[in-house]
Motif scaffolding. Sequence first.
Motif, PDB file in Angstrom:
ATOM      1  N   ALA A 174       0.824  -1.213   0.000  1.00 57.97           N
ATOM      2  CA  ALA A 174       0.000   0.000   0.000  1.00 57.97           C
ATOM      3  C   ALA A 174       0.855   1.258   0.000  1.00 57.97           C
ATOM      4  O   ALA A 174       0.562   2.221  -0.723  1.00 57.97           O
ATOM      5  CB  ALA A 174      -0.932  -0.004   1.206  1.00 57.97           C
ATOM      6  N   THR A 175       1.932   1.267   0.794  1.00 65.67           N
ATOM      7  CA  THR A 175       2.819   2.431   0.855  1.00 65.67           C
ATOM      8  C   THR A 175       3.475   2.682  -0.496  1.00 65.67           C
ATOM      9  O   THR A 175       3.531   3.819  -0.975  1.00 65.67           O
ATOM     10  CB  THR A 175       3.891   2.227   1.932  1.00 65.67           C
ATOM     11  N   ALA A 176       3.985   1.622  -1.109  1.00 69.37           N
ATOM     12  CA  ALA A 176       4.662   1.771  -2.396  1.00 69.37           C
ATOM     13  C   ALA A 176       3.688   2.212  -3.487  1.00 69.37           C
ATOM     14  O   ALA A 176       4.014   3.081  -4.310  1.00 69.37           O
ATOM     15  CB  ALA A 176       5.344   0.463  -2.783  1.00 69.37           C
ATOM     16  N   LYS A 177       2.496   1.652  -3.506  1.00 71.49           N
ATOM     17  CA  LYS A 177       1.509   2.031  -4.525  1.00 71.49           C
ATOM     18  C   LYS A 177       1.047   3.477  -4.323  1.00 71.49           C
ATOM     19  O   LYS A 177       0.829   4.210  -5.305  1.00 71.49           O
ATOM     20  CB  LYS A 177       0.319   1.078  -4.491  1.00 71.49           C
ATOM     21  N   ALA A 178       0.891   3.890  -3.063  1.00 70.07           N
ATOM     22  CA  ALA A 178       0.504   5.278  -2.806  1.00 70.07           C
ATOM     23  C   ALA A 178       1.553   6.235  -3.328  1.00 70.07           C
ATOM     24  O   ALA A 178       1.232   7.290  -3.899  1.00 70.07           O
ATOM     25  CB  ALA A 178       0.285   5.486  -1.307  1.00 70.07           C
ATOM     26  N   ASN A 179       2.827   5.874  -3.156  1.00 70.15           N
ATOM     27  CA  ASN A 179       3.893   6.735  -3.668  1.00 70.15           C
ATOM     28  C   ASN A 179       3.846   6.810  -5.189  1.00 70.15           C
ATOM     29  O   ASN A 179       4.045   7.892  -5.777  1.00 70.15           O
ATOM     30  CB  ASN A 179       5.257   6.214  -3.210  1.00 70.15           C
ATOM     31  N   LEU A 180       3.580   5.686  -5.840  1.00 68.80           N
ATOM     32  CA  LEU A 180       3.465   5.690  -7.296  1.00 68.80           C
ATOM     33  C   LEU A 180       2.324   6.598  -7.750  1.00 68.80           C
ATOM     34  O   LEU A 180       2.471   7.382  -8.700  1.00 68.80           O
ATOM     35  CB  LEU A 180       3.226   4.269  -7.804  1.00 68.80           C
ATOM     36  N   ASP A 181       1.204   6.513  -7.066  1.00 69.87           N
ATOM     37  CA  ASP A 181       0.046   7.335  -7.437  1.00 69.87           C
ATOM     38  C   ASP A 181       0.330   8.821  -7.217  1.00 69.87           C
ATOM     39  O   ASP A 181      -0.040   9.671  -8.054  1.00 69.87           O
ATOM     40  CB  ASP A 181      -1.173   6.915  -6.617  1.00 69.87           C
ATOM     41  N   LEU A 298      15.548  -6.522  -1.906  1.00 72.94           N
ATOM     42  CA  LEU A 298      16.331  -5.284  -1.932  1.00 72.94           C
ATOM     43  C   LEU A 298      16.112  -4.477  -3.201  1.00 72.94           C
ATOM     44  O   LEU A 298      15.958  -3.248  -3.146  1.00 72.94           O
ATOM     45  CB  LEU A 298      17.824  -5.595  -1.760  1.00 72.94           C
ATOM     46  N   ARG A 299      16.117  -5.106  -4.357  1.00 77.26           N
ATOM     47  CA  ARG A 299      15.998  -4.334  -5.600  1.00 77.26           C
ATOM     48  C   ARG A 299      14.685  -3.548  -5.628  1.00 77.26           C
ATOM     49  O   ARG A 299      14.644  -2.378  -6.024  1.00 77.26           O
ATOM     50  CB  ARG A 299      16.093  -5.257  -6.822  1.00 77.26           C
ATOM     51  N   LEU A 300      13.615  -4.181  -5.186  1.00 76.44           N
ATOM     52  CA  LEU A 300      12.326  -3.501  -5.150  1.00 76.44           C
ATOM     53  C   LEU A 300      12.383  -2.295  -4.212  1.00 76.44           C
ATOM     54  O   LEU A 300      11.893  -1.217  -4.544  1.00 76.44           O
ATOM     55  CB  LEU A 300      11.251  -4.492  -4.706  1.00 76.44           C
ATOM     56  N   TYR A 301      13.004  -2.478  -3.045  1.00 73.59           N
ATOM     57  CA  TYR A 301      13.126  -1.371  -2.102  1.00 73.59           C
ATOM     58  C   TYR A 301      13.996  -0.252  -2.662  1.00 73.59           C
ATOM     59  O   TYR A 301      13.727   0.937  -2.441  1.00 73.59           O
ATOM     60  CB  TYR A 301      13.708  -1.869  -0.780  1.00 73.59           C
ATOM     61  N   LEU A 302      15.046  -0.586  -3.384  1.00 76.89           N
ATOM     62  CA  LEU A 302      15.914   0.436  -3.984  1.00 76.89           C
ATOM     63  C   LEU A 302      15.130   1.310  -4.966  1.00 76.89           C
ATOM     64  O   LEU A 302      15.233   2.544  -4.936  1.00 76.89           O
ATOM     65  CB  LEU A 302      17.092  -0.230  -4.698  1.00 76.89           C
ATOM     66  N   VAL A 303      14.368   0.665  -5.827  1.00 76.68           N
ATOM     67  CA  VAL A 303      13.596   1.431  -6.806  1.00 76.68           C
ATOM     68  C   VAL A 303      12.530   2.270  -6.105  1.00 76.68           C
ATOM     69  O   VAL A 303      12.308   3.442  -6.445  1.00 76.68           O
ATOM     70  CB  VAL A 303      12.964   0.476  -7.848  1.00 76.68           C
ATOM     71  N   HIS A 304      11.875   1.680  -5.114  1.00 72.05           N
ATOM     72  CA  HIS A 304      10.877   2.429  -4.342  1.00 72.05           C
ATOM     73  C   HIS A 304      11.501   3.664  -3.700  1.00 72.05           C
ATOM     74  O   HIS A 304      10.930   4.775  -3.784  1.00 72.05           O
ATOM     75  CB  HIS A 304      10.267   1.519  -3.281  1.00 72.05           C
ATOM     76  N   ARG A 305      12.649   3.507  -3.060  1.00 66.84           N
ATOM     77  CA  ARG A 305      13.282   4.638  -2.376  1.00 66.84           C
ATOM     78  C   ARG A 305      13.711   5.720  -3.368  1.00 66.84           C
ATOM     79  O   ARG A 305      13.627   6.923  -3.080  1.00 66.84           O
ATOM     80  CB  ARG A 305      14.475   4.158  -1.557  1.00 66.84           C
ATOM     81  N   ALA A 306      14.160   5.319  -4.542  1.00 61.52           N
ATOM     82  CA  ALA A 306      14.513   6.315  -5.557  1.00 61.52           C
ATOM     83  C   ALA A 306      13.286   7.102  -5.996  1.00 61.52           C
ATOM     84  O   ALA A 306      13.349   8.330  -6.181  1.00 61.52           O
ATOM     85  CB  ALA A 306      15.172   5.629  -6.753  1.00 61.52           C
TER      86      ALA A 306
END
Length: 523
Positions: A174-181, A298-306
């Motif tokens: 939910a956090t990652a999708k909210a950031n994308l939106d 980790l890779r998913l978290y890296l892209v999310h943080r960027a």
Amino acid sequence: MTVDNPNSCAHPLDAQRRLIDALQHPNRYPHAVDSVRRIETHISILLLAGDYVYKIKKAVRLPFVDYGTLERRRTCCEAEIRLNRRYAPDIYLDCVAVHAGPDGPSFADSGPVIEYAVRMARFAPEAQGDVCARDGRITIESVDGLAATIARYHDHAPSPPPRPDYGSAEAVIATAKANLDEYRVLIDPTESSIFTPLDRWMRERLARAALSFEQRRAAGFVRECHGDMHLANLIYRTGYWEAFDCVEFDAALRWIDVMDDMAFTLMDLYAHGLVEPAHRFLNHYLEITGDYAGLAVLRLYLVHRALVRAKVALLGGAAQPAGGNKPHYLDTARALSIERPRLVITHGISGSGKSWAAERVAEHFGYVRIRSDIERKRLHGLPPLNHQRAGAFGRGMYSDQSSTATYDRLFELAEIALSEGWPVILDAAFLDTDLRDAARAVAHHAGCPFHILDMDVSPEMARRRLRARGDSDASDANERILDQQLARYRPLAPDERDDALTTSGACSELRALFESLESPASA
């Protein structure tokens, strides 16, 4: 007595801005101040006054933070002090009130409270990690201390989460999708060609990683972390790293996977162009913690943080360096999403330079190095520099059974890393054909290229190196072990030569060999 709004007819943020303007006069402070410097982010205003910094939270309500009332800002100031003293106790001093006085707002009067601030000890701005990066002061060697500091933070972080939703797969997704939106609304249309594939990649990966998120939470990797550990929130003073300015306004953003927390720092090293220090930082963190299983997320978290940092930059809250060194976080996200799985194993006797070569490959070309000397001791609950006497070889942790378990562990960790697109170098002797065949099978199962880094060093050179080796390395090898290896050493079989990268270990040879692997023609 507190007053929630010094001007009930004005918007809270407008009234707060007038208050801040008044606090830029030096006579508003209870200590010597020559001048007041103001720094503004999207959620805070910092007033640098004399030996102190006063951090006032903006009276804003955003999707990710609520500072809308005076009481809420006071609560968050107190939380910021308490939480950040875990990282930098000498910086975070107290929560102080702004009072309404006869001559206007002041930290020195005793009238009604109209605002709160975090009072911090001031430090030199050049100590901040992003400034260090801009000035070229983050070296390959200095990131060892950074990795050790963050690993220590995570080792001592509170756990388990106090609520079942903290760090759950549902919360992470939910956090990652909210950031994308939120980012989609802000992005420049000219960059949609970059963001749209990333958005799709993120959503697919989030769905695929749901089980991994839950498994890591169950294993204890969700802890009360910093939550915002990019380079600007790190300082480097007198040879030591410290974090500051952790997330205080939302506990759910602190109670996260330690790999998510570390990813912010790693991502920002890449974003600032510190590629080789970033590679070394990751490998040192993994060696200390042993959390190679975290490479699954980790890779998913890296892209999310960027993408989080890209959004913050568009909101006007990411402090940017002067000149042409501004990180472009969307490009960083795209680069970090690229997978390039490859498995390399080392082959050679003790003293042949395997570990030295593997470390160079890891630093220069971004490989995850997994070292048998360290993982063997980890399986036995020993630190890397706990050395065994020569007589112990063949028994205990150097028995055939222990050696089999060590190589099995290397293969298990390699499979996790390769499945998420990480290139891996297994740093071990691999003197037995059966072990090399097992490694080749791991690469085949992952569908990735396989190579053997064959160390071409004379026994005499290896012996001299072992004699000169001190106790600062994890290896327990000595001349007695070398003699045992030489008695049963066999060169690579003819059918293995096609996979071999033969080298003396010289930097120029390693660069040439691995640059040829990275070229499109060899992909």
